[in-house]
Design a protein around this motif. Structure first.
Motif, PDB file in Angstrom:
ATOM      1  N   ASN A 403       0.860  -1.180   0.000  1.00 19.27           N
ATOM      2  CA  ASN A 403       0.000   0.000   0.000  1.00 19.27           C
ATOM      3  C   ASN A 403       0.897   1.231   0.000  1.00 19.27           C
ATOM      4  N   MET A 404       0.937   1.942  -1.122  1.00 19.44           N
ATOM      5  CA  MET A 404       1.882   3.054  -1.245  1.00 19.44           C
ATOM      6  C   MET A 404       1.571   4.178  -0.266  1.00 19.44           C
ATOM      7  N   LEU A 405       0.310   4.321   0.131  1.00 15.55           N
ATOM      8  CA  LEU A 405      -0.058   5.432   1.000  1.00 15.55           C
ATOM      9  C   LEU A 405       0.647   5.360   2.351  1.00 15.55           C
ATOM     10  N   ARG A 429      -4.557  12.017  -6.246  1.00 12.53           N
ATOM     11  CA  ARG A 429      -5.106  12.329  -4.921  1.00 12.53           C
ATOM     12  C   ARG A 429      -4.816  11.205  -3.928  1.00 12.53           C
ATOM     13  N   GLN A 430      -4.734   9.980  -4.415  1.00 10.63           N
ATOM     14  CA  GLN A 430      -4.354   8.874  -3.548  1.00 10.63           C
ATOM     15  C   GLN A 430      -2.929   9.072  -3.036  1.00 10.63           C
ATOM     16  N   LYS A 557     -10.703   5.562  -7.525  1.00  9.42           N
ATOM     17  CA  LYS A 557     -11.289   4.846  -6.395  1.00  9.42           C
ATOM     18  C   LYS A 557     -12.686   5.355  -6.075  1.00  9.42           C
ATOM     19  N   TYR A 558     -12.811   6.671  -5.943  1.00  5.22           N
ATOM     20  CA  TYR A 558     -14.143   7.230  -5.681  1.00  5.22           C
ATOM     21  C   TYR A 558     -14.770   7.533  -7.039  1.00  5.22           C
ATOM     22  N   THR A 559     -15.648   6.655  -7.488  1.00  2.00           N
ATOM     23  CA  THR A 559     -16.144   6.718  -8.863  1.00  2.00           C
ATOM     24  C   THR A 559     -17.364   7.605  -9.038  1.00  2.00           C
ATOM     25  N   TYR A 571      -8.920  13.944  -0.832  1.00  6.68           N
ATOM     26  CA  TYR A 571      -7.691  13.161  -0.899  1.00  6.68           C
ATOM     27  C   TYR A 571      -7.879  11.905  -0.061  1.00  6.68           C
ATOM     28  N   TYR A 572      -7.032  10.921  -0.300  1.00  7.86           N
ATOM     29  CA  TYR A 572      -7.172   9.619   0.336  1.00  7.86           C
ATOM     30  C   TYR A 572      -6.187   9.454   1.484  1.00  7.86           C
ATOM     31  N   LEU A 573      -6.627   8.764   2.520  1.00  9.56           N
ATOM     32  CA  LEU A 573      -5.781   8.408   3.652  1.00  9.56           C
ATOM     33  C   LEU A 573      -6.004   6.943   3.983  1.00  9.56           C
ATOM     34  N   THR A 574      -4.968   6.292   4.474  1.00 14.52           N
ATOM     35  CA  THR A 574      -5.058   4.891   4.861  1.00 14.52           C
ATOM     36  C   THR A 574      -4.854   4.762   6.365  1.00 14.52           C
ATOM     37  N   GLU A 575      -5.061   3.545   6.892  1.00 15.38           N
ATOM     38  CA  GLU A 575      -5.045   3.369   8.345  1.00 15.38           C
ATOM     39  C   GLU A 575      -3.765   3.884   8.989  1.00 15.38           C
ATOM     40  N   ASP A 576      -2.611   3.530   8.447  1.00 18.25           N
ATOM     41  CA  ASP A 576      -1.348   3.939   9.057  1.00 18.25           C
ATOM     42  C   ASP A 576      -1.208   5.456   9.117  1.00 18.25           C
TER      43      ASP A 576
END
Length: 1000
Positions: A403-405, A429-430, A557-559, A571-576
């Motif tokens: 996961n690159m984020l 944005r990811q 991702k957000y279609t 913009y996107y954020l991941t758990e970490d």
């Protein structure tokens, strides 16, 4: 209702230097850095160095030439012909001229000194080729590791009494047994379904000589998997050599990317072989002067069987609390280089007979890879900062099954690439989300690598890519790329061509546009980057995203379009990312000192939920952050054997019942945000698609950026500010007050009409003093305007009837006279084209010649492509188009002027009126005010239009060589080679007269 919007006519109509001194005296925000940004803000070229045998003086010339046309410097890359992988024979002896040898170090010092003398900034690859390794001894433990799997079926009698397959190929990591449920042959691999709970580690049953004796139930089918680790000795610079006296005789080895040990190998090499040559002092000086010099690593183009490092079993158990070894069969497929090896993910895929098929174990494995890769990045960054005061830049996780984020925050300047991101704003944005959250000032982009576009890549296509990246949060581009322009062994004109004519672009003085328009493009990009690096970026919405691997081509991702339609930036954020110290709530915003997200969106189509993530969302909701769930059922992100799935689903159920949490159907997020009083910073109403960004400066000036996507459209933006709007022109560096806008409470509304792919930059300044009343409504025949503090607004009125009066902000109404201009629009005719041909020298092996040039003249009744003119069909060069027209059209010439409008100019154009250069204009909206250049009588128009070099090079392609090799384009892409492309000025050039009208 939008027929009266006029801003399309207003972009690019600034006079250079207009009103600057007066604006400064009256307190209008002016920063000369926007007009002429410093080197550290400007775009850079990736510079392709063939090897260290080349001329030092030519490198100096190339670097200074880049600066002379508006680049901020180069990203110095020791290419070695793509590490020797494009062609089998190097052009010179790479043992002598390798990365880190004395000849290389001399060139490196030369490049650094050239940058210092020219006031430029140099980035550099930390290794040759993509920077993924360095010359080293073959027993260096920091080199790349691999995990080799072997597969065996236990005989029908249930007894395995043998040496496992693969014994001796490396150190045995594990021997795993499992009961086989079924087996099926797929197109290129075998799919095995294993019985859950039967995977057992049998490693302790293996004798020192490899013999194993195991007994299983004979009525069941059992299989064995042996896993061996070894170093790959894969080379990022390869060349055949029969001598191995020094580390440089071995080329260059890739290093371990999943532990700090790999970075330590590179660091040791620099400390022993490069820095002592005086490079350390020059690098430190460069860092102290600019604070932007970067060590850099490219996309990761290493191949494996399985991504691996010897410490993985230990780090895995420490993180997840259970051993990795029994589940190694589940990770032996699709965990190598997902881009380079997309067609070779493995020969066997194992899954479990459970609902999640064992994906939880794969997810856990990839998280451990991410942990090791983070150690690698941090080790690099800490060394560069502590040793040289430099920053680290890397294309984070690019091509790897991670996961690159998650690791974007752990490099100083994260970089993505237009090729892999496919110019997709959502993909950008990811990448940008974690960088914005973690406070990265610069988010970089390797820009312009396009397959089959070498020597034919138009500026308008490059700008399309750059503008889309900017809309996605990217604020620095490194153009791919500038090539060494001197002589190189076995190389014909036009010089050394990296990627052997396959990928764009090979910029040098051999491009007709280099000195004939490229500076306009680079200055535009520099000013855009200045605005996009100014202050603090702010965003409207965060979207949760969790994945177990970065896709080869990163999809949207957000279609749903509802957020974009209303102008929301997201913009996107991941758990970490939510564990970062910046990820706190204050005043109902996430990361208030940073992007200050107003809400969080959860959607199972974007990312599934972990237990940690759900609990974090619960905490955010309690702290006052709105959470919008854009689906009935949020998905579960599997871990281990999915034993926490029910706990996650229960916490999701609890989350849905909380205050500040709202569940809506997909596509209804924007409506729900409106229902709870959340509006975009830049609200959009348009009949097209506009993308926006917003940055707030500590100096009191904020910047809005708007991109009109693909097709012309009109509408308005409503910005949540009452500061005075100033129109900044990134093409000229000029600025002026907006003519038309109005207040709506605490918001400023600005009508816009934009061409497809046109951009606009608007500054909002506290210091700005609007000393003249502005308009809130305009007649349809207002074509443009000029503004100065002394005279206020001077309107430019065209022909035509307008029933709308001009209404000023003080309530005054003015009826503009009908048909005041001297004439309707008319077309320029009877063109004379002087075509400057650019061709190879008589000695085609002399690339030092920029081109052999000669002219031909052509009378054109219509402006058509050079490919439609028989004498120019295979010609490249520069077209000089000349014609005249009479002015004035009527006897009364007082206070009259005109606009000139060109057709879309794919590779740029410069306009000269009566010998005066007209300021640069947006290539997507090529219109300029020529009123100040008109004279009574005959007026001479000269338009300079460069072409690409493709049409000419295509005609001599079989004669071309790089390092003795013919273009690989002819070998691997013969059936895909593009034909000739349209060149020159095509269409009509129009003159639109106007009359000036002063507003008092």
């Amino acid at each position: 209702m939008w027929s009266y919007f006029v801003l399309l006519s207003l972009i690019g109509l600034f006079h250079q230097g207009q009103s600057t001194s007066n604006d400064q005296a009256n307190g209008l925000f002016v920063d000369s850095s926007f007009q002429n940004p410093s080197a550290h803000v400007r775009p850079r070229f990736r510079y392709w160095l063939p090897d260290a045998s080349v001329s030092k003086s030519k490198i100096q010339e190339d670097i200074k030439a880049a600066g002379s046309i508006g680049a901020g410097g180069v990203e110095f890359l020791s290419f070695y012909n793509y590490g020797g992988h494009l062609d089998s024979t190097p052009g010179t002896n790479w043992s002598t001229y390798a990365f880190g040898t004395p000849p290389f170090n001399e060139l490196f010092v030369t490049a650094l000194q050239a940058h210092k003398e020219a006031g430029l900034v140099m980035d550099f690859a930390v290794g040759p080729n993509q920077g993924q390794g360095v010359p080293a001894k073959i027993d260096d433990q920091g080199l790349q590791w691999d995990l080799h799997p072997s597969f065996m079926t236990v005989p029908d009698n249930g007894i395995f009494d043998a040496v496992p397959n693969g014994w001796g190929s490396g150190e045995l990591v594990a021997l795993i047994s499992a009961e086989l449920i079924s087996s099926r042959n797929e197109t290129s691999y075998q799919l095995l379904v294993l019985k859950s709970g039967t995977l057992e580690d049998q490693t302790n049953q293996v004798s020192k000589n490899g013999h194993v004796l195991l007994n299983f139930e004979s009525h069941k089918t059992h299989v064995l998997f042996a896993f061996y680790q070894s170093q790959t000795l894969e080379q990022n610079v390869y060349f055949p050599s029969s001598v191995h006296n020094t580390i440089w005789d071995n080329g260059s080895f890739t290093v371990d990317h999943f532990s700090a040990r790999g970075a330590e190998t590179v660091i040791k090499f620099w400390e022993e072989h490069i820095l002592p040559s005086g490079v350390d002092d020059l690098l430190s000086q460069s860092a102290n002067e600019t604070n932007t010099c970067e060590g850099w690593e490219d996309s990761i183009e290493i191949t494996w069987n399985i991504s691996w490092t010897p410490s993985l079993p230990q780090t895995f158990k420490a993180r997840h609390g259970y051993p990795l070894e029994p589940y190694l069969p589940l990770i032996m497929f699709g965990n190598n280089n997902i881009a380079q090896q997309s067609s070779d993910p493995g020969l066997i895929q194992c899954v479990l007979d459970t609902a999640d098929r064992g994906i939880g174990y794969v997810n856990d494995f990839r998280q451990s890879l991410e942990d090791g890769y983070r150690e690698y990045l941090v080790q690099y960054s800490e060394w560069l900062k502590s040793r040289l005061n430099l920053q680290m830049s890397a294309q984070v996780s690019y091509n790897l099954p991670m996961n690159m984020l998650k690791n974007i925050p752990y490099t100083d300047v994260p970089e993505c690439e237009s090729l892999g991101f496919n110019n997709n704003i959502d993909a950008y944005r990811q990448y940008s989300g974690p960088a914005l959250l973690s406070g990265k000032k610069i988010i970089s982009n390797e820009m312009g690598a396009e397959r089959l576009q070498a020597f034919r890549y138009h500026f308008i296509d490059l700008l399309w890519s750059i503008n889309r990246a900017a809309a996605g949060g990217i604020n620095q581009v490194v153009l791919h790329g500038q090539t060494y322009s001197g002589n190189y062994t076995g190389t014909t004109w036009p010089g050394y061509v990296p990627f052997s004519y396959i990928f764009s672009e090979i910029y040098s003085q051999k491009h007709p546009a280099w000195d004939h328009g490229f500076s306009d493009v680079l200055n535009y990009v520099a000013r855009l980057q200045y605005a996009q690096q100014h202050g603090q970026p702010k965003a409207d919405i965060a979207i949760y995203y969790e994945t177990s691997a970065t896709e080869t081509a990163i999809p949207t991702k957000y279609t749903s379009s509802d957020l974009i339609d209303k102008g929301f930036s997201y913009y996107y954020l991941t758990e970490d990312n939510l564990n970062l110290p910046q990820a706190t709530i204050k005043g109902g915003n996430l990361a208030p000192q940073g992007p200050a997200f107003k809400a969080f969106v959860l959607d199972s189509a974007v990312g599934n939920m972990t237990l940690t993530a759900v609990k974090r969302m619960q905490g955010y909701a309690k702290a006052g952050l709105p959470i919008i769930i854009a689906s009935d059922d949020l998905g579960y992100y599997a871990s281990r054997d999915s034993r926490d799935k029910q706990a996650v689903l229960q916490e999701i159920y609890s989350l849905k019942k909380m205050r500040n949490v709202y569940t809506v159907a997909r596509g209804q997020v924007a409506n729900q945000l409106a229902n709870i009083g959340i509006t975009p910073q830049i609200q959009v109403q348009t009949n097209g698609t506009w993308y926006t960004t917003w940055r707030e400066g500590s100096d009191g000036t904020d910047f809005a950026f708007i991109l009109c996507d693909m097709t012309a459209s009109q509408g308005q933006i409503s910005v949540a500010t009452t500061k005075t709007p100033i129109l900044y022109d990134p093409w000229t560096g000029g600025h002026k007050h907006f003519l038309q806008y109005w207040r709506d409470g605490e918001r400023t509304v600005i009508p816009l009409q934009l061409a497809g792919n046109q951009t606009i930059v608007i500054g909002f300044g506290n210091k700005a003093r609007n000393s003249h009343t502005h308009a809130i409504q305009l007649p349809t025949n207002v074509l443009g305007y000029i503004y100065s503090d002394e005279n206020g607004y001077q309107l430019q009125i065209g022909t035509g009837y307008s029933s709308r009066p001009l209404i000023l902000s003080n309530g005054r109404k003015i009826q503009i006279p009908t048909n005041p201009a001297p004439s309707p629009v008319f077309k320029l005719m009877n063109w004379t084209l002087t075509a400057e041909h650019w061709e190879a020298p008589r000695d085609i092996y002399d690339p030092s010649v920029s081109a052999v040039k000669y002219n031909t003249t052509h009378e054109l009744p219509a402006l058509v492509s050079w490919t439609d003119i028989p004498q120019l069909a295979n010609t490249s060069g520069i077209g000089y188009y000349e014609t005249t027209f009479d002015w004035p059209i009527t006897r009364d010439s007082q206070d009259k002027g005109a606009f000139i409008t060109l057709p879309i100019v794919p590779h740029g154009a410069r306009v000269y009126m009566n010998g005066h250069r007209v300021p640069a204009f947006d290539y997507n909206a090529p219109k300029s005010d020529i009123g100040s250049y008109l004279v009574l009588g005959k007026n001479k128009v000269l338009i300079e239009v460069p072409t690409t070099m493709w049409n000419y090079l295509l005609s001599i392609m079989p004669e071309l060589r790089t390092a003795g090799n013919a273009p690989l384009l002819l070998t691997y892409f013969r059936d895909q080679i593009p034909g000739t492309q349209a060149n020159g000025l095509v269409g009509s050039v129009d003159i639109t007269p106007y009359v000036s009208y002063d507003l008092h």
